[in-house]
Design an enzyme around this catalytic site. Structure first.
Site, PDB file in Angstrom:
ATOM      1  N   TYR A  35     -30.753   3.798   1.586  1.00  0.00           N
ATOM      2  CA  TYR A  35     -29.855   4.618   0.752  1.00  0.00           C
ATOM      3  C   TYR A  35     -29.935   4.147  -0.703  1.00  0.00           C
ATOM      4  CZ  TYR A  35     -25.670   6.990  -0.919  1.00  0.00           C
ATOM      5  OH  TYR A  35     -24.801   7.789  -1.628  1.00  0.00           O
ATOM      6  N   SER A  81       7.200  18.537  -1.197  1.00  0.00           N
ATOM      7  CA  SER A  81       7.201  17.470  -0.185  1.00  0.00           C
ATOM      8  C   SER A  81       7.781  18.057   1.105  1.00  0.00           C
ATOM      9  CB  SER A  81       7.998  16.270  -0.665  1.00  0.00           C
ATOM     10  OG  SER A  81       9.279  16.697  -1.020  1.00  0.00           O
ATOM     11  N   GLU A 112      -0.403  16.685  13.283  1.00  0.00           N
ATOM     12  CA  GLU A 112      -1.434  15.772  12.760  1.00  0.00           C
ATOM     13  C   GLU A 112      -0.777  14.540  12.135  1.00  0.00           C
ATOM     14  OE1 GLU A 112      -2.656  19.055  10.243  1.00  0.00           O
ATOM     15  OE2 GLU A 112      -2.393  17.799   8.468  1.00  0.00           O
ATOM     16  N   LYS A 114       0.577  11.723   9.657  1.00  0.00           N
ATOM     17  CA  LYS A 114       1.011  11.711   8.259  1.00  0.00           C
ATOM     18  C   LYS A 114       0.372  10.477   7.621  1.00  0.00           C
ATOM     19  CE  LYS A 114       5.109  12.066   5.382  1.00  0.00           C
ATOM     20  NZ  LYS A 114       4.884  10.911   4.537  1.00  0.00           N
ATOM     21  N   ASP A 116      -0.534   7.624   5.165  1.00  0.00           N
ATOM     22  CA  ASP A 116       0.299   6.910   4.195  1.00  0.00           C
ATOM     23  C   ASP A 116      -0.520   6.578   2.950  1.00  0.00           C
ATOM     24  OD1 ASP A 116       2.489   5.770   3.144  1.00  0.00           O
ATOM     25  OD2 ASP A 116       2.446   3.949   4.362  1.00  0.00           O
ATOM     26  N   ARG A 135       0.053  14.185  -7.496  1.00  0.00           N
ATOM     27  CA  ARG A 135       1.217  15.040  -7.315  1.00  0.00           C
ATOM     28  C   ARG A 135       2.138  15.007  -8.532  1.00  0.00           C
ATOM     29  NH1 ARG A 135       6.488  14.571  -5.431  1.00  0.00           N
ATOM     30  NH2 ARG A 135       7.197  16.442  -4.364  1.00  0.00           N
ATOM     31  N   GLU A 170      -4.800  13.770   1.112  1.00  0.00           N
ATOM     32  CA  GLU A 170      -4.218  12.452   0.875  1.00  0.00           C
ATOM     33  C   GLU A 170      -5.319  11.444   0.578  1.00  0.00           C
ATOM     34  OE1 GLU A 170      -1.000  12.775   1.176  1.00  0.00           O
ATOM     35  OE2 GLU A 170      -0.146  10.780   1.393  1.00  0.00           O
ATOM     36  N   TYR A 222      -6.066  18.249   4.104  1.00  0.00           N
ATOM     37  CA  TYR A 222      -5.297  18.921   5.158  1.00  0.00           C
ATOM     38  C   TYR A 222      -4.659  20.234   4.730  1.00  0.00           C
ATOM     39  CZ  TYR A 222      -1.845  16.027   2.747  1.00  0.00           C
ATOM     40  OH  TYR A 222      -1.096  15.400   1.801  1.00  0.00           O
ATOM     41  N   LYS A 308       9.102  10.945  10.939  1.00  0.00           N
ATOM     42  CA  LYS A 308       8.867   9.580  10.429  1.00  0.00           C
ATOM     43  C   LYS A 308       8.980   8.556  11.554  1.00  0.00           C
ATOM     44  CE  LYS A 308       8.464   9.637   5.896  1.00  0.00           C
ATOM     45  NZ  LYS A 308       9.339   9.147   5.018  1.00  0.00           N
ATOM     46  N   CYS A 402      18.295 -26.663  -7.981  1.00  0.00           N
ATOM     47  CA  CYS A 402      17.198 -25.740  -8.299  1.00  0.00           C
ATOM     48  C   CYS A 402      15.866 -26.358  -7.866  1.00  0.00           C
ATOM     49  CB  CYS A 402      17.202 -25.465  -9.798  1.00  0.00           C
ATOM     50  SG  CYS A 402      15.742 -24.560 -10.327  1.00  0.00           S
ATOM     51  N   CYS A 405      13.941 -27.187 -11.408  1.00  0.00           N
ATOM     52  CA  CYS A 405      14.378 -28.101 -12.473  1.00  0.00           C
ATOM     53  C   CYS A 405      15.446 -29.080 -12.001  1.00  0.00           C
ATOM     54  CB  CYS A 405      14.871 -27.307 -13.677  1.00  0.00           C
ATOM     55  SG  CYS A 405      16.435 -26.473 -13.368  1.00  0.00           S
ATOM     56  N   CYS A 420      20.503 -20.700 -10.929  1.00  0.00           N
ATOM     57  CA  CYS A 420      20.196 -21.880 -11.720  1.00  0.00           C
ATOM     58  C   CYS A 420      20.642 -21.517 -13.131  1.00  0.00           C
ATOM     59  CB  CYS A 420      18.695 -22.171 -11.695  1.00  0.00           C
ATOM     60  SG  CYS A 420      18.222 -23.357 -12.967  1.00  0.00           S
ATOM     61  N   CYS A 425      15.307 -24.063 -17.697  1.00  0.00           N
ATOM     62  CA  CYS A 425      14.572 -24.152 -16.424  1.00  0.00           C
ATOM     63  C   CYS A 425      13.180 -23.543 -16.627  1.00  0.00           C
ATOM     64  CB  CYS A 425      15.322 -23.396 -15.326  1.00  0.00           C
ATOM     65  SG  CYS A 425      14.379 -23.277 -13.797  1.00  0.00           S
TER      66      CYS A 425
HETATM   67  S1  IVH Z   1       1.275  18.763   4.519  1.00  0.00           S
HETATM   68  C1  IVH Z   1       3.881  21.547   1.528  1.00  0.00           C
HETATM   69  N1  IVH Z   1       0.001  17.049   5.980  1.00  0.00           N
HETATM   70  O1  IVH Z   1       3.304  13.624   3.083  1.00  0.00           O
HETATM   71  C2  IVH Z   1       3.540  20.147   1.800  1.00  0.00           C
HETATM   72  N2  IVH Z   1       1.256  16.218   4.132  1.00  0.00           N
HETATM   73  O2  IVH Z   1       6.391  14.817   2.004  1.00  0.00           O
HETATM   74  C3  IVH Z   1       2.248  20.044   2.528  1.00  0.00           C
HETATM   75  N3  IVH Z   1       1.099  13.800   3.821  1.00  0.00           N
HETATM   76  O3  IVH Z   1       3.523  14.861  -0.144  1.00  0.00           O
HETATM   77  C4  IVH Z   1       2.014  18.672   2.967  1.00  0.00           C
HETATM   78  N4  IVH Z   1      -0.234  13.406   5.515  1.00  0.00           N
HETATM   79  O4  IVH Z   1       1.389  13.708   0.453  1.00  0.00           O
HETATM   80  C5  IVH Z   1       0.807  17.214   4.912  1.00  0.00           C
HETATM   81  N5  IVH Z   1      -1.215  15.628   7.325  1.00  0.00           N
HETATM   82  C6  IVH Z   1      -0.428  15.814   6.290  1.00  0.00           C
HETATM   83  C7  IVH Z   1       0.002  14.729   5.488  1.00  0.00           C
HETATM   84  C8  IVH Z   1       0.855  14.982   4.417  1.00  0.00           C
HETATM   85  C9  IVH Z   1       0.428  12.870   4.508  1.00  0.00           C
HETATM   86  C10 IVH Z   1       1.987  13.527   2.671  1.00  0.00           C
HETATM   87  C11 IVH Z   1       1.842  14.472   1.516  1.00  0.00           C
HETATM   88  C12 IVH Z   1       3.230  14.982   1.203  1.00  0.00           C
HETATM   89  C13 IVH Z   1       4.100  14.096   2.025  1.00  0.00           C
HETATM   90  C14 IVH Z   1       5.224  14.866   2.686  1.00  0.00           C
END
Ligand code: IVH
Length: 664
Positions: A35, A81, A112, A114, A116, A135, A170, A222, A308, A402, A405, A420, A425
């Protein structure tokens, strides 16, 4: 030339295919050496024939663009959100709300993980990646295209050649990459990232894109924004996959809330084994055709919800308890732990807050404890496990001197924390300097805590004014270990630049007790110079919205200490700016200046537009309605804030009332 063009095209095609196999499918088809060889060949061709370099060339993934700052970018449609669910009942409720809107029409869900990380919007024009935008506040994001282009799993060109294609997803860092970055940072004495999400956010906001390129960000997509094109979310995901985007493979169509729930349980059971962090599961109606019918609240769609996960709890042995001193002298206690894996990261330390926390829970050194890690909060010891061995352990008693010090610790004004109170210090001084140079304060780059410690120990700096005298010692600084000529020059440049900061940054940096970023800004906007602020009496300060008696007293007290007045004098002599330079408060209107506003409901323009406008008039815009609020600017469909304002008798303005008030 024709031959060369052909060679270049073949190289690009090969590299794109291999990159997709490696970064998206996780299934390499060639080894790294092959590569790299092809990539170098392409780089050489592009150097020799710059006219052949296209924006979507695989060589563009290596970064190297350095920005001054990121521009704001207005989202075509706001980035919303999701509302949250925490248990099965919340899911049933979500389903009931949908049923109400769509008169029993049949529908499926798509479930699906979420991810992070941080949400990103990708815009392609005529098949070429045009923008990558964060965002931000949902309406305006930051244009981080130069960094997004370095993400190997995001294609620079796609087969959909429409003039506008927007895809959201994400950006994240894998657990492995996160650990690697933190290890490097530890070796370089740099502050560690708390979790993969913070590390990803820090990386995406790097102004030098080669840093982003070196950190291997990744992205799951997504959300295909042009819903007209498909009937279902799952179809749109297939389309994204066909276009070489990385799609999460744990997504599934579910026919009922029962099925949804069992898939949530399945995803949760896989959480530890995944290479990336997830903090829950997203449940969406699969049928696009129902989205508009089901509709939206002001903040989130009603056709989706985020389930969550509860914070993970683990057991481990508490090896020791250490006290540390902050910039205000406050003592916090931390535990060192037998390393334990929580939510994919290794945890070796956790906070114990203060002495009362440890005593009330009877936490003992050497015993087993429960540890919790929730969101981006640092791990916390919840409670000891009181087994037979625990009873044999010695009870813990609080430190009385402390750790830095050795002066006696005291409890001030009945607070739970120990302090303290020695103004000399060394740790307090170092932490105060660290605060002064931090991003929200003077934003001086190149003064990490380790370097501050070194400069303090070698007596180059003892207070914040000394920072501005460092340029006299350029040669000596270069001699200090680990500080090369380049980093010293960069540091001195950053120090010089910081002298031009607007007043609020300096004022926040001084570290006056109870004066946070917001208070510093309020004072700077309203009084414009440090001289004016220093003249204010307690009553004048107390009258200001957002400033209560505790802050007012603290500010008055600070200006009464001679050492502080001398510091201001020194800083002035060193040409540090002490004037407010922003344009908030530049317009004057008796009805608005210094008044506090809350904005709610849907207005004709994004809320930030009204916020900026109000701030130009020197008004404060806050989030929650309270007795201290002067006005509520209420748009359409205003909800609980309007109700609360009515109850409290706060003056309510429509958009028209407001425009009239400012004379528009
Ligand atoms: S759908 C209209 N799908 O979670 C909102 N969000 O508050 C469409 N996130 O800001 C979001 N994985 O950044 C969606 N599979 C997923 C996600 C996802 C992470 C985040 C996204 C969003 C927050 C939800």
């Amino acid at each position: 030339m024709k031959e060369i063009i052909e060679k270049v095209n073949i190289l690009k095609e090969k590299l794109n295919k291999w990159g997709h196999a490696y970064y998206v499918l996780d299934n390499p088809v060639v080894d790294d050496a092959e590569y790299d060889k092809a990539l170098n060949e392409l780089i050489n061709f592009e150097k020799k024939y710059p006219e052949l370099l296209t924006q979507d060339s695989p060589t563009q993934k290596v970064g190297g663009v350095v920005m001054d700052k990121f521009e704001k970018y207005k989202h075509k449609l706001p980035m919303l959100s999701l509302s949250n669910a925490f248990n099965k009942d919340d899911l049933i409720n979500f389903d009931d709300q949908i049923l109400k809107e769509i008169e029993n029409k049949k529908y499926n869900f798509f479930v699906e993980p979420k991810i992070d990380g941080l949400s990103i919007s990708l815009i392609y024009k005529n098949g070429i990646l045009f923008k990558g935008v964060t965002r931000g506040d949902g309406f305006y994001g930051e244009d981080v295209t130069s960094n997004v282009k370095t993400i190997k799993s995001i294609p620079l060109s796609i087969s959909d050649k429409n003039d506008y294609v927007e895809i959201r997803g994400e950006v994240f860092l894998s657990k492995k990459e996160f650990e690697k970055i933190n290890k490097q940072r530890q070796n370089n004495d740099e502050e560690l990232f708390a979790n993969p999400r913070n590390a990803a956010a820090g990386t995406l906001r790097q102004l030098d894109s080669s840093i982003a390129a070196s950190r291997n960000l990744d992205a799951f997509l997504y959300y295909f924004m042009d819903r007209e094109k498909f009937h279902t979310h799952s179809d749109s995901l297939n389309y994204l996959e066909e276009m070489n985007f990385k799609i999460n493979n744990l997504g599934k169509i579910c026919n009922s809330i029962e099925e949804v729930y069992s898939h949530i349980e399945y995803i949760q059971s896989q959480r530890e084994n995944l290479e990336y962090e997830i903090d829950g599961v997203v449940i969406k109606i699969n049928d696009f055709d129902l989205y508009e019918k089901v509709g939206y609240t002001a903040k989130s769609p009603k056709w989706a919800i985020a389930f969550k996960f509860p914070a993970e709890v683990k057991e481990t042995t508490l090896k020791n308890i250490f006290a540390s001193v902050g910039r205000t002298g406050r003592i916090t206690y931390n535990a060192s732990l037998e390393p334990v894996q929580i939510a994919g990261t290794t945890v070796q330390a956790a906070t114990l807050h203060n002495a009362d926390f440890i005593i009330q829970r009877d936490i003992r050194i050497g015993g087993k404890v429960k540890i919790k890690k929730a969101g981006d909060i640092i791990p916390e010891v919840i409670a000891p496990i009181q087994n037979e061995e625990y009873i044999k352990l010695k009870k813990w008693t609080e430190d009385i001197i402390c750790p830095e010090c050795n002066s006696n610790l005291e409890r001030v004004d009945g607070e739970v924390d120990q302090y303290c109170i020695n103004s000399q210090c060394p740790r307090k001084i170092v932490r105060g300097l660290e605060h002064f140079v931090s991003r929200d304060a003077m934003n001086i780059e190149g003064l990490s805590i380790k370097i501050i410690e070194k400069l303090f120990e070698s007596k180059f700096i003892n207070n914040v004014a000394d920072i501005f005298k460092l340029k006299k010692f350029q040669k000596e600084l270069i001699q200090l270990d680990k500080m090369g000529e380049k980093s010293v020059n960069n540091l001195l440049e950053s120090i010089e630049k910081s002298k031009q900061n607007s007043l609020e940054k300096l004022f926040f940096g001084l570290g006056i007790r109870h004066v946070g970023k917001k208070t510093a800004k309020t004072l700077a906007i309203n009084f414009k110079s440090i001289d004016e602020i220093s003249k204010l009496g307690f009553d004048q300060l107390d009258q200001i919205n957002d400033i209560g008696p505790i802050v007012a007293k603290s500010v008055c007290d600070w200006f009464e200490i001679e050492q502080n007045l001398n510091l201001i004098k020194d800083l002035k002599e060193l040409n540090v700016n002490m004037i407010y330079l922003g344009n908030e408060g530049t317009k004057n209107n008796d009805k608005i200046t210094m008044k506090s506003f809350v904005i709610t409901g849907t207005l004709s323009k994004p809320r930030n537009y009204f916020k900026d406008l109000l701030e130009e008039f020197g008004a404060k815009v806050i989030d929650t309605v309270s007795k201290k609020t002067d006005f509520l600017l209420a748009g359409k469909e205003a909800g609980s804030k309007l109700e609360k304002a009515e109850k409290l008798g706060i003056k309510i303005l429509s958009e028209d009332d407001f425009l009239e008030m400012i004379g528009e």
